[in-house]
Design a protein around this motif. Structure first.
Motif, PDB file in Angstrom:
ATOM      1  N   THR A  51     -60.150  23.432 -21.795  1.00  0.00           N
ATOM      2  CA  THR A  51     -58.870  22.800 -22.109  1.00  0.00           C
ATOM      3  C   THR A  51     -58.917  21.336 -21.680  1.00  0.00           C
ATOM      4  OG1 THR A  51     -57.919  23.438 -19.998  1.00  0.00           O
ATOM      5  CG2 THR A  51     -57.599  24.951 -21.844  1.00  0.00           C
ATOM      6  N   THR A  52     -58.127  20.543 -22.335  1.00  0.00           N
ATOM      7  CA  THR A  52     -58.030  19.123 -22.024  1.00  0.00           C
ATOM      8  C   THR A  52     -56.628  18.656 -22.389  1.00  0.00           C
ATOM      9  OG1 THR A  52     -59.144  16.991 -22.272  1.00  0.00           O
ATOM     10  CG2 THR A  52     -58.860  18.289 -24.266  1.00  0.00           C
ATOM     11  N   ASP A  53     -56.201  17.565 -21.801  1.00  0.00           N
ATOM     12  CA  ASP A  53     -54.867  17.047 -22.107  1.00  0.00           C
ATOM     13  C   ASP A  53     -54.818  16.411 -23.495  1.00  0.00           C
ATOM     14  OD1 ASP A  53     -53.779  17.845 -19.683  1.00  0.00           O
ATOM     15  OD2 ASP A  53     -54.219  15.948 -18.708  1.00  0.00           O
ATOM     16  N   VAL A  54     -55.749  15.484 -23.767  1.00  0.00           N
ATOM     17  CA  VAL A  54     -55.697  14.700 -25.000  1.00  0.00           C
ATOM     18  C   VAL A  54     -57.083  14.606 -25.625  1.00  0.00           C
ATOM     19  CG1 VAL A  54     -55.173  12.419 -25.978  1.00  0.00           C
ATOM     20  CG2 VAL A  54     -53.796  13.299 -24.091  1.00  0.00           C
TER      21      VAL A  54
ATOM     22  N   ALA B 200     -56.603  21.691 -26.637  1.00  0.00           N
ATOM     23  CA  ALA B 200     -56.010  20.378 -26.344  1.00  0.00           C
ATOM     24  C   ALA B 200     -54.492  20.470 -26.383  1.00  0.00           C
ATOM     25  CB  ALA B 200     -56.495  19.341 -27.344  1.00  0.00           C
ATOM     26  N   ARG B 201     -53.847  19.726 -25.513  1.00  0.00           N
ATOM     27  CA  ARG B 201     -52.391  19.637 -25.537  1.00  0.00           C
ATOM     28  C   ARG B 201     -51.930  18.658 -26.597  1.00  0.00           C
ATOM     29  NH1 ARG B 201     -50.262  18.661 -19.739  1.00  0.00           N
ATOM     30  NH2 ARG B 201     -48.344  19.042 -20.857  1.00  0.00           N
ATOM     31  N   VAL B 202     -52.667  17.560 -26.775  1.00  0.00           N
ATOM     32  CA  VAL B 202     -52.324  16.525 -27.765  1.00  0.00           C
ATOM     33  C   VAL B 202     -53.581  16.122 -28.492  1.00  0.00           C
ATOM     34  CG1 VAL B 202     -51.390  14.210 -28.109  1.00  0.00           C
ATOM     35  CG2 VAL B 202     -50.474  15.644 -26.297  1.00  0.00           C
TER      36      VAL B 202
END
Length: 72
Positions: free
Chosen positions: A3-6, A70-72
């Motif tokens: 997982t990653t933010d952006v 990804a979140r974004v």
């Protein structure tokens, strides 16, 4: 895929590079993405905390994999 933010697609272009620098400076968990693996690898010299995800815009499967988690 972790997982990653952006995920920044087009990170080796001017706008993508500037956005990546700003996100990295803000401490955002960042993945840089684009179609050119060697250029992305070179960019990690300047953004060592960023992960690399390679995808081409005309390949839906590679895009889905690149943006997975990804979140974004």
């Amino acid at each position: 895929m972790s997982t990653t933010d952006v995920v920044v697609y087009g990170a080796t272009g001017l706008t993508g590079r500037l956005a990546s620098y700003d996100l990295d400076a803000a401490g955002v968990e960042l993945a840089i993405c684009g179609r050119d693996a060697p250029k992305l690898a070179a960019l990690t010299a300047e953004l060592p905390a960023a992960t690399v995800r390679v995808a081409t815009i005309d390949d839906p499967a590679s895009l889905a994999k690149a943006f997975a988690g990804a979140r974004v």
